[in-house]
Design a protein around this motif. Structure first.
Motif, mmCIF file in Angstrom:
data_model
loop_
_atom_site.group_PDB
_atom_site.id
_atom_site.type_symbol
_atom_site.label_atom_id
_atom_site.label_comp_id
_atom_site.label_asym_id
_atom_site.label_seq_id
_atom_site.Cartn_x
_atom_site.Cartn_y
_atom_site.Cartn_z
ATOM 1 N N VAL A 28 0.843 -1.193 0.000
ATOM 2 C CA VAL A 28 0.000 0.000 0.000
ATOM 3 C C VAL A 28 0.883 1.250 0.000
ATOM 4 N N PRO A 29 1.111 1.855 -1.162
ATOM 5 C CA PRO A 29 1.861 3.120 -1.195
ATOM 6 C C PRO A 29 1.160 4.185 -0.355
ATOM 7 N N ASP A 30 1.946 5.046 0.250
ATOM 8 C CA ASP A 30 1.370 6.063 1.128
ATOM 9 C C ASP A 30 0.355 6.939 0.400
ATOM 10 N N GLU A 31 0.635 7.278 -0.866
ATOM 11 C CA GLU A 31 -0.288 8.155 -1.596
ATOM 12 C C GLU A 31 -1.618 7.463 -1.887
ATOM 13 N N LEU A 32 -1.584 6.158 -2.095
ATOM 14 C CA LEU A 32 -2.827 5.410 -2.314
ATOM 15 C C LEU A 32 -3.660 5.383 -1.038
ATOM 16 N N LEU A 33 -2.999 5.166 0.078
ATOM 17 C CA LEU A 33 -3.704 5.183 1.359
ATOM 18 C C LEU A 33 -4.321 6.542 1.629
ATOM 19 N N ALA A 34 -3.566 7.608 1.352
ATOM 20 C CA ALA A 34 -4.076 8.956 1.589
ATOM 21 C C ALA A 34 -5.322 9.221 0.756
ATOM 22 N N ALA A 35 -5.320 8.768 -0.494
ATOM 23 C CA ALA A 35 -6.482 8.965 -1.356
ATOM 24 C C ALA A 35 -7.679 8.184 -0.845
ATOM 25 N N ALA A 36 -7.437 6.953 -0.401
ATOM 26 C CA ALA A 36 -8.531 6.141 0.130
ATOM 27 C C ALA A 36 -9.105 6.762 1.396
ATOM 28 N N ARG A 37 -8.240 7.285 2.253
ATOM 29 C CA ARG A 37 -8.697 7.920 3.486
ATOM 30 C C ARG A 37 -9.520 9.164 3.188
ATOM 31 N N ALA A 38 -9.202 9.819 2.071
ATOM 32 C CA ALA A 38 -9.925 11.037 1.692
ATOM 33 C C ALA A 38 -11.273 10.740 1.038
#
Length: 204
Positions: A28-38
């Motif tokens: 899970v790349p950090d940017e993918l996680l950030a997008a999912a959290r958003a």
């Protein structure tokens, strides 16, 4: 949500050279996680596709036939609590696995018995002896056979092997999931992998 563990190719990103610490690209790349959290639904779907097959393999070792149901419960909790998660991609994977493990423990604590999963000897492909690395111990087995073989290990070894070689957690993160020191996780994984090589060799 449901996915078959065998739908993805290979059993995991296992090393092929001399024995070394397991190291794979972040699930899970950090940017993918950030997008999912958003709230990005496509990002969450990608996150799910990246992690779920490996999570399901881990749960098959812990819960066997109940793995699908426990995985579904785990993702429901993730959907509910993801916005409040503050870690990075690696931390998310560790958190997800810990949620799943707690769900599995709760499930069996409420009276379910852990069933056995017999594995026909014919499923095992001959591999070399007990001094093999993890890649030699697992790469010649089908995913289903490998998961069943790991499930036959003592629980602490089985979990350590799954978390290190399949989920891809480092010893520290795996220790946080299991409530153990990193060194204890490394020892359990080493013993489990050695035993896997011996058992698979005996099945020839």
């Amino acid at each position: 949500m449901s996915a078959e563990a065998d739908a993805t190719p290979g059993f995991g990103a296992l090393p092929t050279e001399r024995p070394r610490r397991v190291s794979i690209a972040p699930l899970v790349p950090d940017e993918l996680l950030a997008a999912a959290r958003a709230g990005d639904e496509s990002a969450f779907a990608e996150l799910y596709r990246a992690v779920h097959p490996r999570l399901l393999r881990y749960l098959r070792v812990l819960a066997h036939d109940e793995a699908e149901d426990i995985a579904a419960e785990t993702w429901l909790q993730v959907c509910r609590d993801l916005a409040g998660f503050g870690g990075n991609g690696q931390g998310f994977v560790a958190w997800l696995v810990k949620v799943a493990r707690n769900r599995a423990i709760d499930h069996f604590r409420h009276g379910s018995r852990r069933p056995s999963v017999p594995v026909p000897v014919e499923q095992f492909i001959p591999i070399a002896g007990p001094d093999d690395t993890e890649s030699q111990a697992l790469s010649s087995l089908s995913t289903t056979a490998a998961v069943a073989l790991i499930a036959s290990l003592p629980t602490d070894q089985a979990e350590a092997v799954m978390l290190r070689t399949v989920i891809g957690l480092d010893a520290k993160a795996a220790g946080q999931v299991l409530g153990k020191r990193p060194g204890a996780v490394r020892v359990a994984a080493h013993r489990g992998l050695k035993s896997l090589g011996e058992r698979a060799g005996d099945a020839r």
